[in-house]
Write a protein that holds these residues in place. Structure first.
Motif, short mmCIF file in Angstrom:
data_model
loop_
_atom_site.label_atom_id
_atom_site.label_comp_id
_atom_site.label_asym_id
_atom_site.label_seq_id
_atom_site.Cartn_x
_atom_site.Cartn_y
_atom_site.Cartn_z
N PRO A 143 49.46 46.30 21.14
CA PRO A 143 49.01 47.01 22.35
C PRO A 143 49.77 48.31 22.57
CG PRO A 143 49.63 44.74 22.86
CD PRO A 143 50.02 44.98 21.45
N ALA B 94 38.36 48.30 24.69
CA ALA B 94 38.06 47.00 25.28
C ALA B 94 37.67 46.00 24.21
CB ALA B 94 36.95 47.15 26.30
N ILE C 206 40.75 44.67 22.69
CA ILE C 206 41.46 43.73 23.55
C ILE C 206 40.85 42.34 23.43
CG2 ILE C 206 41.99 43.13 25.93
CD1 ILE C 206 41.94 46.11 26.58
N GLU C 207 39.53 42.29 23.51
CA GLU C 207 38.91 40.98 23.45
C GLU C 207 39.13 40.35 22.09
OE1 GLU C 207 34.92 40.89 24.81
OE2 GLU C 207 34.66 38.76 24.34
N THR D 58 42.71 39.14 21.92
CA THR D 58 42.92 37.96 22.74
C THR D 58 42.34 36.73 22.07
OG1 THR D 58 42.69 39.38 24.68
CG2 THR D 58 42.59 37.01 25.04
N ALA E 66 39.85 40.06 28.93
CA ALA E 66 39.90 41.37 28.28
C ALA E 66 39.46 42.46 29.25
CB ALA E 66 39.01 41.37 27.05
N LEU F 21 42.30 43.15 31.62
CA LEU F 21 43.35 43.93 30.98
C LEU F 21 42.93 45.39 30.87
CD1 LEU F 21 44.54 41.49 28.17
CD2 LEU F 21 45.90 42.36 30.07
N TYR F 22 41.68 45.56 30.47
CA TYR F 22 41.14 46.91 30.38
C TYR F 22 41.26 47.61 31.74
CZ TYR F 22 37.62 50.44 29.16
OH TYR F 22 36.95 51.60 28.91
N THR G 225 44.77 48.71 32.65
CA THR G 225 45.16 49.91 31.91
C THR G 225 44.49 51.15 32.48
OG1 THR G 225 45.38 48.58 29.90
CG2 THR G 225 45.24 50.97 29.63
N CYS H 1 51.88 49.65 31.24
CA CYS H 1 50.63 49.02 30.83
C CYS H 1 50.91 47.79 29.97
CB CYS H 1 49.76 50.00 30.04
SG CYS H 1 49.08 51.33 31.03
N TYR I 164 49.93 43.23 29.06
CA TYR I 164 49.57 42.54 27.81
C TYR I 164 50.63 41.51 27.45
CZ TYR I 164 46.05 46.12 27.59
OH TYR I 164 44.97 46.91 27.89
N SER J 245 42.80 45.31 37.46
CA SER J 245 42.30 44.13 36.75
C SER J 245 41.33 43.36 37.64
CB SER J 245 43.47 43.24 36.33
OG SER J 245 44.10 42.65 37.46
#
Lengths: 244, 244
Positions: free
Chosen positions: A102, A144, A147-148, A151, A169, A172-173, A176, A199, A203, B175
């Motif tokens: 990240p 994104a 992220i997914e 994860t 995800a 988290l997006y 950020t 940020c 994560y 979030s």
DNA sequence: ACATGTTGAAAATGGTCGTTGTCAACAGCG
DNA sequence: CGCTGTTGACAACGACCATTTTCAACATGT
């Protein structure tokens, strides 16, 4: 409108042929669009203004784009592509662990935003104002997706815990984006690394939380596992673009 | 425009005097505005349309509002106030611990959004499209204030760790917004409690993360401490509304 | 040089919106 | 009743903007 009969007699002009000239004008418009949308915003950027900035007239605007929104979409797409490339490059040379992945992505993105705030504005702010699609909020860009993917590869049995990796995800997006937007609107006062770390807290903490929840639940515990390599771009349209 | 001379001969009409009639029309406009902005969106809602929905004519629109944006701001303010009241009420009867406080607030907000999606759209989506302020992204409503307050009271010495509680609160806010917007755009398919839990994961994990970082740093460890009561509304304008 | 593709500048069109004004019907109140 | 405030329906005006069209000047290459 001419007849579509006669072969439209294409001809060179100052050494370049029609296609190249069109492409060149399109390029000028994309540059002017990034400048206008990225500094004054979508609403405040009229077609006339953009054309003046591109040193072209409206006629050539509609030669390359159906309307103002179409230009915005093109500008946005190019900017997104640029960011994605930089991110993938950064990830390619980053250590393959849950702490550095990240951070590498965040450093690439946030650094680029600071170096060209127009990208930040177009990609994070103006995209929500144009009528591009209602789902601009929803995880839909390369970041994104990453992220997914990350994860899921770290914790493949989240669903057994009743947790939707897509929602996580997305959250988290959002964390950020909100931090990055605030930094942007503040004029990038803090150094990149500080924003990256803020940020990254999200994560880090999410990884710890999910690891712990897995460890007290059914399946076998998977301690600090190395994250899967970021392989090819696996684009899976998560949501149909609302067809304008 | 009359002369400002003669006492303008105010008179009752159907039993109500002028001020009340004006207030009543304003009310109709606020209702119509919520309906229009909350279902069709800001851009798609013209003054004429709103007036038709309010069963009033344009004359009365400009009697109460300077323009369309002014109406939107009023609609937004009322919606925000409504949400804030519900949230404060929910917090008043919630257990005072770090697990239940975010859940109580989230339940109140998300439940209200599902019961009246117009509020969700106005408060989370349309607010970014109207030219209200550039900083709609930035923690600025009661919810975000609560997050920062809670974070700070739980971990007063975050700054000693180099962590900016304002940024963390902003990220948590983001979030939640992103998850809530996705839920909204999906048509509130999942039950409220599931979304609450997904949002709460972020608050839980952040609390754990911050607690752990504190415990390995200078000051004395403060294990699962009860969070400070949510006292009076301490409104501290975090950021000036962009004027005009 | 001539016919034609090409360009820049700007006008014309069509729509929306903010804002003001008109007018007839109606309601309060002396 | 009759004067005047009040309302509703809607026309009118000007401004702005996106989008299309016109037109004269210029470039090409045959």
């Amino acid at each position: 409108m001419h007849d579509s009969e006669s072969p439209p007699g294409r001809r060179k002009f100052r050494g370049v042929d029609p296609d190249q000239r069109v492409a060149q004008r399109r390029e000028q418009l994309l540059h002017a669009g990034l400048e206008a949308f990225g500094t004054r915003g979508f609403q405040a950027s009229g077609v006339r203004e953009i054309c003046a900035e591109a040193k072209l007239t409206e006629r050539y605007f509609y030669e390359s784009f159906k309307n103002r929104e179409a230009l915005f979409i093109a500008v946005h797409e190019r900017a997104a592509k640029q960011i994605e490339v930089l991110m993938v490059e950064a990830l390619a040379i980053a250590p393959r662990n849950a702490r550095e992945i990240p951070r590498a992505a965040l450093r690439a993105i946030l650094g680029t935003y600071r170096d060209d705030p127009r990208l930040a504005r177009v990609l994070m702010i103006e995209v929500l104002r144009a009528n591009v699609n209602d789902t601009a909020f929803v995880a839909s860009d390369a970041f994104a997706q990453l992220i997914e993917q990350m994860t899921l590869s770290l914790y493949p049995n989240l669903t057994a815990l009743g947790i939707d990796a897509g929602l996580i995800a997305n959250g988290l997006y959002g964390s950020t984006i909100y931090i990055a937007v605030r930094w942007t609107l503040d004029g990038f006062k803090e150094p990149v690394e500080q924003i990256v770390e803020h940020c990254a807290v999200f994560y880090d903490s999410m990884m710890h939380e999910l690891a712990q929840r897995e460890s007290v639940a059914p399946p076998p515990p998977t301690p600090p596992a190395p994250v899967a390599a970021v392989s090819e771009k696996r684009r899976m349209p998560r949501r149909k673009q609302s067809a304008r």
